[in-house]
Design a protein around this motif. Structure first.
Motif: not given
Ligand SMILES: C[S@@+](CC[C@H](N)C(=O)[O-])C[C@H]1O[C@@H](n2cnc3c(N)ncnc32)[C@H](O)[C@@H]1O
Ligand SMILES: [Zn+2]
Length: 269
Positions: A53-61, A180-189
């Protein structure tokens, strides 16, 4: 998949059949394709590009990728959120919690591990010493680094794909272990992601990760607001995360909290 196999078995999201590699007409043609014609997944620079999906996390990371493993990013942030009680190296604890020696794979086979939101492959590279690893992430920039760093370390039991954590293109029961490390808290669902990880793990398989919880420095409102504003972090309440893991089909949930960093292990029922 043995430890030297680098080509994971991808499964079509529509019909469930195994995707096969098509390389006939040169690089532009390189793709994984569904035998029913449901999906064609291009392979660009050696990395399969599943739909994300278009995702701001992609751009950020993508922007963070060049410094992510430098002395200016991961380590100082880790020390800040983990506090004085955090292990010197989070990867050592994650590998220990995975219990790769207890996977009961056939002689000569390596355990299979899926690293969800693998980033630059810090965890995947560490695990690859003892397992065949597939790392998936949404950000192409992180994956480009992951591929480069793994090659630099001469690791061949490791593969990376651009894929979203909430839509995993693998069969049910495909992996012995998940991380899944350091990422669950970033995921919308996160619930959908936990369900997906549960689906692709075999029964009895172990899922290990780290995430941020509302504790220690993340109890301080300015820190919390900065974490939300800069990185879109939504820390968990640990009790709530335990329930979410159970709802996704995991049992034997164990937590090891260090500051605001929660290391967790759960077993797929
Ligand atoms: C803080 S990094 C963690 C990377 C790695 N697991 C580690 O421990 O160094 C978070 C990663 O989550 C990825 N990410 C964010 N949303 C994602 C999603 N929906 N699907 C897959 N990866 C995602 C980001 O691109 C980033 O690489
Ligand atoms: Zn199909």
């Amino acid at each position: 998949m043995d430890a030297t196999a680098t080509e994971p078995r991808y499964a079509c999201r529509r019909c469930g059949r195994r995707l096969s590699r098509r390389k006939s007409g040169g690089e532009d043609d390189d793709a994984f394709v569904c035998p029913n014609g449901d999906a064609t997944v291009s392979v660009v620079d050696g990395i399969p590009r599943f739909p994300v999906p278009d995702d701001s996390h992609e751009t950020l990371f993508d922007r963070l990728a060049p410094i992510y493993e430098s002395p200016f990013w991961f380590d100082p942030l880790y020390r800040f959120v983990g506090g004085p009680g955090a292990p010197r190296d989070d990867r050592e604890l994650v590998v220990e919690m995975l219990e790769l020696e207890n996977t009961n794979v056939a002689d000569g086979d390596a355990p299979t591990v899926l690293d969800v939101a693998c980033g630059t492959g810090r965890i995947a590279r560490t695990v690859a010493a003892d397992a065949a690893v597939v790392g998936i992430d949404i950000a192409a920039g992180m994956l480009e680094r992951a591929t480069r760093y793994a090659a630099r370390n001469g690791l061949d039991g490791i593969a990376f794909a651009q894929m979203s954590a909430d839509e995993l293109w693998f069969d049910a029961d495909a992996f012995d272990r998940g991380t899944c490390c350091w990422a669950l808290h970033l995921l919308p669902d996160p619930d959908v992601v936990l369900e997906e990880i549960g689906r692709v793990l075999r029964s009895g398989g172990v899922f290990v990760g780290t995430t941020l919880v509302e504790d220690y420095v993340l109890e301080l409102l300015p820190v919390r607001a900065t974490a939300k504003g800069v990185l879109d972090v939504e820390p968990f309440d640990a009790t709530d995360l335990r329930q979410r893991l159970r709802a996704a089909g995991f049992s034997s949930v164990e937590f090891d909290r260090r500051g605001a960093a929660l290391f967790f292990r759960a077993r797929r029922e």
